[in-house]
Design a protein around this motif. Structure first.
Motif, PDB file in Angstrom:
ATOM      1  N   ILE A  72     -29.554 -40.433   4.981  1.00  0.00           N
ATOM      2  CA  ILE A  72     -30.054 -40.368   3.617  1.00  0.00           C
ATOM      3  C   ILE A  72     -31.446 -39.743   3.536  1.00  0.00           C
ATOM      4  CG2 ILE A  72     -30.936 -42.743   3.749  1.00  0.00           C
ATOM      5  CD1 ILE A  72     -29.441 -40.956   0.665  1.00  0.00           C
ATOM      6  N   ARG A  73     -32.319 -40.097   4.491  1.00  0.00           N
ATOM      7  CA  ARG A  73     -33.674 -39.510   4.493  1.00  0.00           C
ATOM      8  C   ARG A  73     -33.607 -38.007   4.657  1.00  0.00           C
ATOM      9  NH1 ARG A  73     -38.293 -42.891   6.714  1.00  0.00           N
ATOM     10  NH2 ARG A  73     -38.818 -40.991   7.813  1.00  0.00           N
ATOM     11  N   THR A  74     -32.813 -37.569   5.616  1.00  0.00           N
ATOM     12  CA  THR A  74     -32.704 -36.135   5.894  1.00  0.00           C
ATOM     13  C   THR A  74     -32.102 -35.392   4.712  1.00  0.00           C
ATOM     14  OG1 THR A  74     -32.405 -36.620   8.235  1.00  0.00           O
ATOM     15  CG2 THR A  74     -31.766 -34.434   7.484  1.00  0.00           C
ATOM     16  N   ILE A  75     -31.089 -35.972   4.076  1.00  0.00           N
ATOM     17  CA  ILE A  75     -30.441 -35.315   2.949  1.00  0.00           C
ATOM     18  C   ILE A  75     -31.410 -35.149   1.786  1.00  0.00           C
ATOM     19  CG2 ILE A  75     -28.638 -35.579   1.206  1.00  0.00           C
ATOM     20  CD1 ILE A  75     -26.955 -36.979   3.343  1.00  0.00           C
ATOM     21  N   ILE A  76     -32.181 -36.209   1.491  1.00  0.00           N
ATOM     22  CA  ILE A  76     -33.147 -36.135   0.387  1.00  0.00           C
ATOM     23  C   ILE A  76     -34.197 -35.063   0.654  1.00  0.00           C
ATOM     24  CG2 ILE A  76     -34.976 -37.400  -0.804  1.00  0.00           C
ATOM     25  CD1 ILE A  76     -33.328 -39.911  -0.491  1.00  0.00           C
ATOM     26  N   PHE A  80     -34.899 -31.536  -1.427  1.00  0.00           N
ATOM     27  CA  PHE A  80     -36.226 -31.237  -1.978  1.00  0.00           C
ATOM     28  C   PHE A  80     -36.742 -29.904  -1.434  1.00  0.00           C
ATOM     29  CE2 PHE A  80     -40.826 -31.296  -1.883  1.00  0.00           C
ATOM     30  CZ  PHE A  80     -41.147 -31.712  -3.167  1.00  0.00           C
ATOM     31  N   VAL A  81     -36.623 -29.709  -0.125  1.00  0.00           N
ATOM     32  CA  VAL A  81     -37.103 -28.461   0.486  1.00  0.00           C
ATOM     33  C   VAL A  81     -36.373 -27.265  -0.097  1.00  0.00           C
ATOM     34  CG1 VAL A  81     -37.177 -27.152   2.636  1.00  0.00           C
ATOM     35  CG2 VAL A  81     -37.867 -29.544   2.614  1.00  0.00           C
ATOM     36  N   LEU A  86     -37.336 -23.088  -1.360  1.00  0.00           N
ATOM     37  CA  LEU A  86     -36.478 -21.922  -1.249  1.00  0.00           C
ATOM     38  C   LEU A  86     -36.166 -21.277  -2.588  1.00  0.00           C
ATOM     39  CD1 LEU A  86     -33.953 -23.106   1.488  1.00  0.00           C
ATOM     40  CD2 LEU A  86     -36.097 -21.858   1.760  1.00  0.00           C
ATOM     41  N   MET A  87     -35.938 -22.064  -3.613  1.00  0.00           N
ATOM     42  CA  MET A  87     -35.583 -21.508  -4.912  1.00  0.00           C
ATOM     43  C   MET A  87     -36.655 -20.582  -5.483  1.00  0.00           C
ATOM     44  SD  MET A  87     -32.533 -22.349  -5.613  1.00  0.00           S
ATOM     45  CE  MET A  87     -32.424 -22.019  -7.377  1.00  0.00           C
ATOM     46  N   LEU A 107     -48.210 -28.487  -7.118  1.00  0.00           N
ATOM     47  CA  LEU A 107     -47.163 -29.468  -6.842  1.00  0.00           C
ATOM     48  C   LEU A 107     -46.996 -29.678  -5.343  1.00  0.00           C
ATOM     49  CD1 LEU A 107     -44.751 -31.263  -7.700  1.00  0.00           C
ATOM     50  CD2 LEU A 107     -43.336 -29.193  -7.645  1.00  0.00           C
ATOM     51  N   LEU A 108     -47.056 -28.602  -4.570  1.00  0.00           N
ATOM     52  CA  LEU A 108     -46.893 -28.722  -3.125  1.00  0.00           C
ATOM     53  C   LEU A 108     -48.048 -29.479  -2.489  1.00  0.00           C
ATOM     54  CD1 LEU A 108     -45.536 -25.175  -2.135  1.00  0.00           C
ATOM     55  CD2 LEU A 108     -44.260 -27.292  -2.499  1.00  0.00           C
ATOM     56  N   ARG A 109     -49.261 -29.329  -3.050  1.00  0.00           N
ATOM     57  CA  ARG A 109     -50.440 -29.995  -2.488  1.00  0.00           C
ATOM     58  C   ARG A 109     -50.614 -31.418  -3.002  1.00  0.00           C
ATOM     59  NH1 ARG A 109     -52.875 -24.892  -3.730  1.00  0.00           N
ATOM     60  NH2 ARG A 109     -53.806 -25.874  -5.562  1.00  0.00           N
TER      61      ARG A 109
END
Length: 413
Positions: A72-76, A80-81, A86-87, A107-109
């Protein structure tokens, strides 16, 4: 030391990298086994059962649910990434137009983003309880580990199916990344709870001790955790000065204000064996004490109760008595036999140690109870202590501990 602070500030990015590597490894191995190298881990003895569909619909659902719960952690993080990183790469305006790019970079910071990526909740309860935060992180990792172990066992119970067994091996490989995540969480916890200050200014005649910390020394507490900085948020409120019966030294410093007296005047207590005392000195001397012990004061002009080690009933009470300032010590003391000194007797023992032969401590009853102080003849009567260095400690700002819970955007994130 800069490398340590940079590493601490980079924990969020390390968590993201671990999640990406774990996902890439899992997906890569799964594709490799499914398409080209089905016998990468096991030899196929029953080719007709090699397809995952042969295990039955119910088993497939169980495996799928266990896989999602364990990852679940990896999927979330991957979602998000993909959405945040990427988008925008396909959206030209995000990268070239300033009024579109600046909010995206902000937002990233954002600390909220950093906390979300590292699963570091911003609950007010954690502000003064870093150990609790680590315990919750540890429980989450244990839960994920149990889910993955259950999936491995379930996959191996399905006989004559190489696909499920290979999937179990892939999940087992992912434990390597889970261990690294646990180590990063432990390091995060250790910086807080096993805190050691960094003196920004030291005089030339003061040497940094090389001896180990005294067995009496419990811990240093970052100065921004002092009760004076408690907020009114749920979980971060200060305790009542009148009703709190907690005598834990850490609790006294963290959840009570400067003028708090943990106990009544000594001679108003029913049980008079141990007592809580406060001492103030300069940061350099506090470091020396932490690595050795207190020293007896023998100066005539500042020893109203004679020779010994002096304590007040509160942090505030040390301000008018201490010759050096910048570091507070809260100690638990075995008072032994106590000599009561009233206001009219305050100068009878100045610069002397006559009472040492009959008593272990001398307690001065000031007309104002808030200004009571006492003196012990032997540092061995001090059972344990904790310290807070308020001045010249640069580590809090260097590591960003004072801002770690700032910038809350959404509830506990």
């Amino acid at each position: 030391m800069c490398s340590h602070s940079c590493f601490y500030r980079s924990l969020v990015y390390l968590h993201v990298l671990i999640a990406i590597f774990e996902s890439a490894t899992t997906i890569g191995l799964f594709v490799l086994i499914s398409i080209t190298h089905q016998e990468l881990f096991f030899k196929t003895k029953h080719p007709e059962d090699g397809d995952l569909q042969a295990v039955g619909t119910i088993n497939i659902i169980i495996i799928f649910v266990l896989f999602l719960a364990g990852a679940i952690r990896t999927i979330i993080l991957l979602v998000f990434v993909f959405l945040v990183l990427l988008m925008p790469s396909v959206c030209f305006c995000m990268l070239c137009i300033p009024h579109c790019r600046n909010p995206y970079c902000k937002l990233l910071r954002s600390r909220s983003t950093n906390r979300f990526l590292s699963f570091n909740c911003n609950c007010p309860c954690y502000r003064a309880r870093p150990k609790l935060r680590f315990q919750m992180q540890f429980i989450l990792i244990i839960f994920i580990s149990c889910i993955r172990i259950a999936m491995i066992i379930f996959c191996f119970t399905i006989q004559h199916n190489i696909a499920t067994k290979s999937l179990a091996v892939i999940v087992a490989i992912s434990f390597f990344f889970l261990i690294i995540t646990s180590l990063l969480d432990f390091y995060h916890y250790r910086v807080w709870w096993h805190y050691k200050p960094i003196l920004s200014k030291t005089t030339e005649h003061v040497e940094i001790p090389t001896a180990p910390l005294s067995k009496k020394h419990q811990r240093f507490i970052p100065y921004h955790l002092l009760g004076d900085n408690r907020t009114t948020h749920f979980g971060d409120k200060a305790c009542s000065n009148n009703r709190c019966q907690n005598r834990d030294l850490e609790h006294i410093f963290i959840f009570h204000f400067k003028g708090y007296n943990p106990q009544p005047r000594y001679f108003d207590l029913d049980e008079r064996t141990r007592y809580i005392g406060f001492h103030q000195t300069d940061p350099e001397s506090a470091i020396q004490i932490a690595h050795s012990d207190f020293r007896i004061s023998v100066k005539h002009e500042c020893s109203m109760l004679g020779h010994g080690v002096y304590f007040a009933r509160s942090r505030e009470g040390t301000d008018r008595k201490a010759n050096r300032q910048g570091a507070f010590i809260c100690a638990e003391i075995n008072m032994g036999r106590v000599l009561r000194v009233n206001a009219h007797e305050r100068n009878l023992y100045r610069g002397k140690k006559d009472w040492w032969t009959t008593h272990d401590s001398a307690y001065f009853c000031h007309p104002d109870a808030a200004f009571d102080e006492f003196c012990i003849k032997d540092p061995s009567q001090i059972l344990k202590w904790i310290m807070v260095i308020e001045k010249n400690d640069s580590k809090v700002e260097l590591y960003g501990l004072d801002q770690e819970f700032d910038d809350t955007k959404c509830s506990c994130i």
